[in-house]
Design a protein around this motif. Structure first.
Motif, PDB file in Angstrom:
ATOM      1  N   SER A 198      27.670  19.670  33.350  1.00 18.85           N
ATOM      2  CA  SER A 198      26.719  19.666  32.273  1.00 18.85           C
ATOM      3  C   SER A 198      26.479  20.734  31.651  1.00 18.85           C
ATOM      4  CB  SER A 198      25.411  19.319  32.883  1.00 18.85           C
ATOM      5  OG  SER A 198      25.133  17.971  33.593  1.00 18.85           O
ATOM      6  N   ALA A 199      26.672  21.955  32.207  1.00 14.43           N
ATOM      7  CA  ALA A 199      26.538  23.184  31.598  1.00 14.43           C
ATOM      8  C   ALA A 199      27.897  23.724  30.693  1.00 14.43           C
ATOM      9  CB  ALA A 199      26.213  24.515  32.655  1.00 14.43           C
ATOM     10  N   LEU A 200      28.761  23.264  31.446  1.00 12.70           N
ATOM     11  CA  LEU A 200      30.253  23.586  30.763  1.00 12.70           C
ATOM     12  C   LEU A 200      30.555  23.434  29.190  1.00 12.70           C
ATOM     13  CD1 LEU A 200      33.159  24.680  31.682  1.00 12.70           C
ATOM     14  CD2 LEU A 200      33.521  22.387  32.014  1.00 12.70           C
ATOM     15  N   PHE A 201      30.063  22.234  28.847  1.00 19.24           N
ATOM     16  CA  PHE A 201      30.447  21.716  27.497  1.00 19.24           C
ATOM     17  C   PHE A 201      29.782  23.035  26.620  1.00 19.24           C
ATOM     18  CE2 PHE A 201      30.694  17.817  29.516  1.00 19.24           C
ATOM     19  CZ  PHE A 201      31.926  17.212  29.316  1.00 19.24           C
ATOM     20  N   PHE A 202      28.796  23.532  27.080  1.00 22.27           N
ATOM     21  CA  PHE A 202      28.114  24.592  25.918  1.00 22.27           C
ATOM     22  C   PHE A 202      28.807  25.862  26.349  1.00 22.27           C
ATOM     23  CE2 PHE A 202      25.011  21.570  27.018  1.00 22.27           C
ATOM     24  CZ  PHE A 202      24.268  21.212  25.857  1.00 22.27           C
ATOM     25  N   THR A 203      29.271  26.217  27.344  1.00 20.89           N
ATOM     26  CA  THR A 203      29.849  27.715  27.592  1.00 20.89           C
ATOM     27  C   THR A 203      31.598  27.700  27.562  1.00 20.89           C
ATOM     28  OG1 THR A 203      29.795  27.450  29.943  1.00 20.89           O
ATOM     29  CG2 THR A 203      27.903  28.167  28.761  1.00 20.89           C
ATOM     30  N   ASN A 204      32.072  26.393  27.581  1.00 19.59           N
ATOM     31  CA  ASN A 204      33.731  26.774  27.531  1.00 19.59           C
ATOM     32  C   ASN A 204      34.230  27.725  26.414  1.00 19.59           C
ATOM     33  OD1 ASN A 204      36.297  25.896  29.081  1.00 19.59           O
ATOM     34  ND2 ASN A 204      36.452  24.945  27.008  1.00 19.59           N
ATOM     35  N   PRO A 205      33.702  27.190  25.310  1.00 20.26           N
ATOM     36  CA  PRO A 205      34.346  28.203  24.125  1.00 20.26           C
ATOM     37  C   PRO A 205      34.211  29.680  24.142  1.00 20.26           C
ATOM     38  CG  PRO A 205      33.078  26.343  23.150  1.00 20.26           C
ATOM     39  CD  PRO A 205      32.964  26.422  24.655  1.00 20.26           C
ATOM     40  N   LEU A 206      33.201  30.201  24.960  1.00 22.73           N
ATOM     41  CA  LEU A 206      32.844  31.578  25.172  1.00 22.73           C
ATOM     42  C   LEU A 206      34.132  31.919  26.347  1.00 22.73           C
ATOM     43  CD1 LEU A 206      29.231  31.932  25.010  1.00 22.73           C
ATOM     44  CD2 LEU A 206      30.671  33.464  23.838  1.00 22.73           C
ATOM     45  N   ASP A 207      34.504  30.967  27.179  1.00 19.68           N
ATOM     46  CA  ASP A 207      35.346  31.189  28.215  1.00 19.68           C
ATOM     47  C   ASP A 207      36.856  31.566  27.525  1.00 19.68           C
ATOM     48  OD1 ASP A 207      35.888  31.780  30.763  1.00 19.68           O
ATOM     49  OD2 ASP A 207      36.719  29.768  30.933  1.00 19.68           O
ATOM     50  N   VAL A 208      37.083  30.871  26.377  1.00 16.94           N
ATOM     51  CA  VAL A 208      38.136  30.862  25.850  1.00 16.94           C
ATOM     52  C   VAL A 208      38.460  32.259  25.014  1.00 16.94           C
ATOM     53  CG1 VAL A 208      39.679  29.959  23.828  1.00 16.94           C
ATOM     54  CG2 VAL A 208      38.475  28.162  25.365  1.00 16.94           C
ATOM     55  N   ILE A 209      37.281  32.661  24.677  1.00 18.79           N
ATOM     56  CA  ILE A 209      37.393  34.109  23.820  1.00 18.79           C
ATOM     57  C   ILE A 209      37.263  35.092  24.950  1.00 18.79           C
ATOM     58  CG2 ILE A 209      35.703  35.696  22.379  1.00 18.79           C
ATOM     59  CD1 ILE A 209      36.927  33.130  21.088  1.00 18.79           C
ATOM     60  N   LYS A 210      36.518  34.999  26.064  1.00 16.02           N
ATOM     61  CA  LYS A 210      36.769  35.624  26.909  1.00 16.02           C
ATOM     62  C   LYS A 210      38.203  36.009  27.376  1.00 16.02           C
ATOM     63  CE  LYS A 210      36.383  34.971  31.190  1.00 16.02           C
ATOM     64  NZ  LYS A 210      35.960  34.469  32.246  1.00 16.02           N
ATOM     65  N   VAL A 211      38.863  35.005  27.837  1.00 13.69           N
ATOM     66  CA  VAL A 211      40.233  35.150  28.263  1.00 13.69           C
ATOM     67  C   VAL A 211      41.218  35.789  27.211  1.00 13.69           C
ATOM     68  CG1 VAL A 211      42.363  33.916  28.839  1.00 13.69           C
ATOM     69  CG2 VAL A 211      40.260  33.099  29.862  1.00 13.69           C
ATOM     70  N   ARG A 212      40.918  35.427  25.924  1.00 12.04           N
ATOM     71  CA  ARG A 212      41.762  36.195  25.206  1.00 12.04           C
ATOM     72  C   ARG A 212      41.335  37.665  25.001  1.00 12.04           C
ATOM     73  NH1 ARG A 212      43.738  32.289  21.008  1.00 12.04           N
ATOM     74  NH2 ARG A 212      43.911  30.349  22.089  1.00 12.04           N
ATOM     75  N   ILE A 213      40.206  38.044  24.975  1.00 15.86           N
ATOM     76  CA  ILE A 213      40.184  39.397  24.965  1.00 15.86           C
ATOM     77  C   ILE A 213      40.565  40.122  26.292  1.00 15.86           C
ATOM     78  CG2 ILE A 213      38.084  41.288  24.731  1.00 15.86           C
ATOM     79  CD1 ILE A 213      36.688  39.273  23.015  1.00 15.86           C
ATOM     80  N   GLN A 214      40.435  39.505  27.584  1.00 16.19           N
ATOM     81  CA  GLN A 214      40.966  40.060  28.637  1.00 16.19           C
ATOM     82  C   GLN A 214      42.467  40.419  28.652  1.00 16.19           C
ATOM     83  OE1 GLN A 214      39.462  37.244  31.492  1.00 16.19           O
ATOM     84  NE2 GLN A 214      37.508  38.653  31.877  1.00 16.19           N
ATOM     85  N   LEU A 215      43.109  39.588  28.060  1.00  9.91           N
ATOM     86  CA  LEU A 215      44.555  39.845  27.678  1.00  9.91           C
ATOM     87  C   LEU A 215      45.104  40.585  26.740  1.00  9.91           C
ATOM     88  CD1 LEU A 215      45.610  36.129  28.659  1.00  9.91           C
ATOM     89  CD2 LEU A 215      45.775  37.996  30.174  1.00  9.91           C
ATOM     90  N   GLN A 216      44.238  40.878  25.715  1.00 10.20           N
ATOM     91  CA  GLN A 216      44.568  41.487  24.539  1.00 10.20           C
ATOM     92  C   GLN A 216      44.722  43.023  24.831  1.00 10.20           C
ATOM     93  OE1 GLN A 216      42.481  41.312  20.258  1.00 10.20           O
ATOM     94  NE2 GLN A 216      41.325  42.708  21.492  1.00 10.20           N
ATOM     95  N   GLY A 217      46.164  43.736  24.525  1.00  8.00           N
ATOM     96  CA  GLY A 217      46.435  44.974  24.840  1.00  8.00           C
ATOM     97  C   GLY A 217      46.729  45.073  26.587  1.00  8.00           C
ATOM     98  N   GLU A 218      47.042  44.083  27.028  1.00  9.64           N
ATOM     99  CA  GLU A 218      47.567  44.587  28.639  1.00  9.64           C
ATOM    100  C   GLU A 218      48.387  45.531  28.919  1.00  9.64           C
ATOM    101  OE1 GLU A 218      48.436  40.923  32.172  1.00  9.64           O
ATOM    102  OE2 GLU A 218      49.089  40.882  30.082  1.00  9.64           O
ATOM    103  N   LEU A 219      47.868  46.271  29.793  1.00 13.31           N
ATOM    104  CA  LEU A 219      48.539  47.757  30.405  1.00 13.31           C
ATOM    105  C   LEU A 219      49.098  48.574  29.055  1.00 13.31           C
ATOM    106  CD1 LEU A 219      50.911  46.311  33.238  1.00 13.31           C
ATOM    107  CD2 LEU A 219      48.762  47.124  33.304  1.00 13.31           C
ATOM    108  N   ALA A 220      48.083  48.448  28.054  1.00 15.35           N
ATOM    109  CA  ALA A 220      48.113  49.526  27.072  1.00 15.35           C
ATOM    110  C   ALA A 220      47.053  50.356  26.839  1.00 15.35           C
ATOM    111  CB  ALA A 220      48.587  48.699  25.807  1.00 15.35           C
ATOM    112  N   ALA A 221      47.119  51.589  26.370  1.00 20.10           N
ATOM    113  CA  ALA A 221      45.911  52.385  26.144  1.00 20.10           C
ATOM    114  C   ALA A 221      45.322  51.898  25.357  1.00 20.10           C
ATOM    115  CB  ALA A 221      46.617  53.852  26.037  1.00 20.10           C
TER     116      ALA A 221
END
Length: 304
Positions: free
Chosen positions: A15-38
């Motif tokens: 029930s909670a997931l439908f409201f918060t999944n878009p933020l999870d997509v954003i979070k994953v993209r930002i977490q992978l951005q600049g991987e192992l780069a200063a």
């Protein structure tokens, strides 16, 4: 009615997931951005949460904000039915209380963490597929390794044909610490916060008491789990060689040290604001829904 407790946990999380999944997509993209780069030495297609929302919607379409939703539903049902079911079983049997009958924060941590570790391991294949689907993007805004899945079933088939059952559980070493830390801190904080809010007569109305305690639990879980969440995302999304070995990381500790060395402390908290905006309302909705479902179950039992 233990099975009903497990079912309530699973339904509450979906029930909670439908409201918060878009933020999870954003979070994953930002977490992978600049991987192992200063920091400052890499392209930034996602320059913050609002910019990331616009970028994903523009380049992936509005449906891009719900990427990984299907495996996410499996994850939430499996993880939360197990962890909330285990925790509520412990509460009902007074395993979370001291000999004096006082709710114990430490015992709450233990039972919350145990249930989460079990749920995280069982759902690990779906977490990996969700992460890989959410990271998929057009080349101009792509970050991290790009897997070529056409959906959840196709991803399962591709991974199994290449690496067998072991391939489906690749990266599980990263999700167990994240799940254990997050769930233990969330559930223990929720139970203790509810008790303290009532004890000090701050919030005694049942529904409002649950909402306030769940909000506090969401804040705590975000702070506790952020670094391990980044590590889990990196382990799940990395490419593998012909032998099924990770191209960037050998395991949880190797990933931790490489991020800390090359990206600094900042790297371990990438996606933090997206996490807190997603986890706090998710925690609030999840735990509130769970309390309400249990109340309905108890009311039904009393009528029998």
């Amino acid at each position: 009615m233990v099975a009903a407790d497990f079912m309530a946990g699973g339904l509450a999380s979906i029930s909670a997931l439908f409201f918060t999944n878009p933020l999870d997509v954003i979070k994953v993209r930002i977490q992978l951005q600049g991987e192992l780069a200063a920091r400052g030495a890499h392209a930034r297609p996602y320059k913050g949460i609002v910019h990331a929302f616009v970028t994903v919607a523009k380049n992936d379409g509005w449906t891009g904000l719900q990427k990984g939703l299907v495996p996410a539903m499996y994850i939430q049902f499996i993880v939360n039915s197990i962890r909330l079911g285990v925790y509520n079983t412990a509460v009902n049997n007074h395993w979370t209380q001291t000999k004096k009958g006082v709710e114990s924060f430490g015992l709450g941590l233990f039972w919350g963490g145990l249930g989460a570790a079990m749920g995280a391991y069982v759902s690990s294949p779906f977490i990996m597929i969700k992460t890989q689907l959410q990271s998929q993007a057009p080349i101009r805004v792509a970050v991290g390794y790009q897997h070529k899945h056409r959906g959840m079933i196709n991803a399962i088939k591709q991974i199994y044909e290449k690496d067998g059952i072991a391939g489906l559980w690749r990266g599980s070493s990263g999700i167990i610490p994240r799940g254990t830390l997050g769930s233990a801190s969330q559930i223990a904080t929720f139970g203790k916060a509810k008790e303290l809010l009532r004890e000090y007569n701050l919030v005694v109305q049942p529904e409002l008491n649950s909402i306030c305690a769940a909000f506090l639990a969401g804040c705590v879980v975000t702070l506790a789990a952020a670094p391990s969440d980044v590590i889990a995302t990196r382990l799940y999304n990395q490419g593998v060689d012909a032998n099924g070995k990770g191209l960037l990381y050998k395991g949880w500790h190797d990933c931790l040290f490489k991020i800390a060395r090359k990206e600094g402390l900042y790297g371990l908290y990438k996606g933090f604001w997206a996490s807190i905006l997603g986890l706090v309302p998710h925690s609030t909705l999840l735990l509130t829904f769970f309390d309400e479902l249990l109340a309905l179950k108890n009311k039904y039992q009393m009528t029998l």
